[in-house]
Design a protein around this motif. Structure first.
Motif, PDB file in Angstrom:
ATOM      1  N   LEU A 134       0.833  -1.203   0.000  1.00  0.00           N
ATOM      2  CA  LEU A 134       0.000   0.000   0.000  1.00  0.00           C
ATOM      3  C   LEU A 134       0.868   1.254   0.000  1.00  0.00           C
ATOM      4  N   ALA A 138       1.084   4.014  -3.055  1.00  0.00           N
ATOM      5  CA  ALA A 138       0.683   5.399  -2.819  1.00  0.00           C
ATOM      6  C   ALA A 138       1.807   6.364  -3.181  1.00  0.00           C
ATOM      7  N   ALA A 142      -5.473   4.695  -3.110  1.00  0.00           N
ATOM      8  CA  ALA A 142      -4.668   4.698  -1.885  1.00  0.00           C
ATOM      9  C   ALA A 142      -5.498   5.139  -0.691  1.00  0.00           C
TER      10      ALA A 142
END
Length: 202
Positions: free
Chosen positions: A136, A140, A193
């Motif tokens: 993640l 992002a 995100a």
């Protein structure tokens, strides 16, 4: 005794200090963010900075809990300590960037984090979630890198992206996966995100 989220976050920083005294902290001062003045930030840039601050708070909270769980041993625990140091430094830089234009950064006291049941029950579950969260983070940051207008901030985001990729490779390998795979890791849109962060933060 049950620790509150803020107490646990604070305990994570204490663990970093203790790790430093034992020689476990990496020499992070060797690599500094761009030294130039950040200057003005556009509205899209500000949106990304706010999102990434939230992601760094999540990462720091997770690593504080991971270390406190005491399931990680040896190099795995050292990696978690290193990652916590990195994430707190990322948070500090991004908070400075936001404050420099009059913004007010989120702190650990502003966010409540939740994790899947059993996330901290075993070393394997901790490492598995570390991999998910680092994927993640990397997605992002890669998404931000391709969309920021401020060139000084772009440089810092590129540096942080490299660190998050290192984290992902290390924890992926320790959880039984591969250290690296893709030649071009997939960036996330700001909405993707934000949605992914929302699964852990409120």
């Amino acid at each position: 005794m049950t620790l509150t989220r803020n107490q646990l976050f604070g305990a994570g920083f204490a663990l970093v200090a203790g790790a430093t005294s034992m020689g476990l902290e990496p020499v992070t001062a060797l690599a500094q963010p761009p030294a130039g003045a950040i200057g003005a930030l556009s509205s899209p840039d500000l949106a990304y900075v706010r999102l990434l601050i939230g992601i760094e708070l999540l990462a720091a909270d997770f690593y504080a809990e991971a270390i406190a769980s005491k399931h990680l041993r040896g190099r795995g625990n050292e990696d978690a300590v290193t990652a916590l140091v990195n994430e707190t430094e990322h948070y500090s830089y991004l908070s400075f960037a936001l404050s420099s234009v009059g913004g007010v950064p989120l702190t650990a006291a502003d966010v409540n984090f939740t994790y899947p049941t059993g996330a901290f029950y075993t070393a394997r579950s901790v490492l598995r979630l570390a991999t998910v969260l680092e994927r993640l983070s990397l997605g992002a940051y890669l998404g931000a890198a391709g969309n920021l207008a401020n060139t000084v901030l772009q440089g810092a985001i590129a540096q942080i992206s490299a660190t998050e990729a290192q984290h992902l490779g290390a924890f992926s390998l320790r959880s039984g996966g591969h250290a690296f795979q893709r030649a071009f890791p997939q960036p996330m849109t700001i909405q993707e995100a934000s949605d992914a962060l929302g699964a852990y933060a409120s």
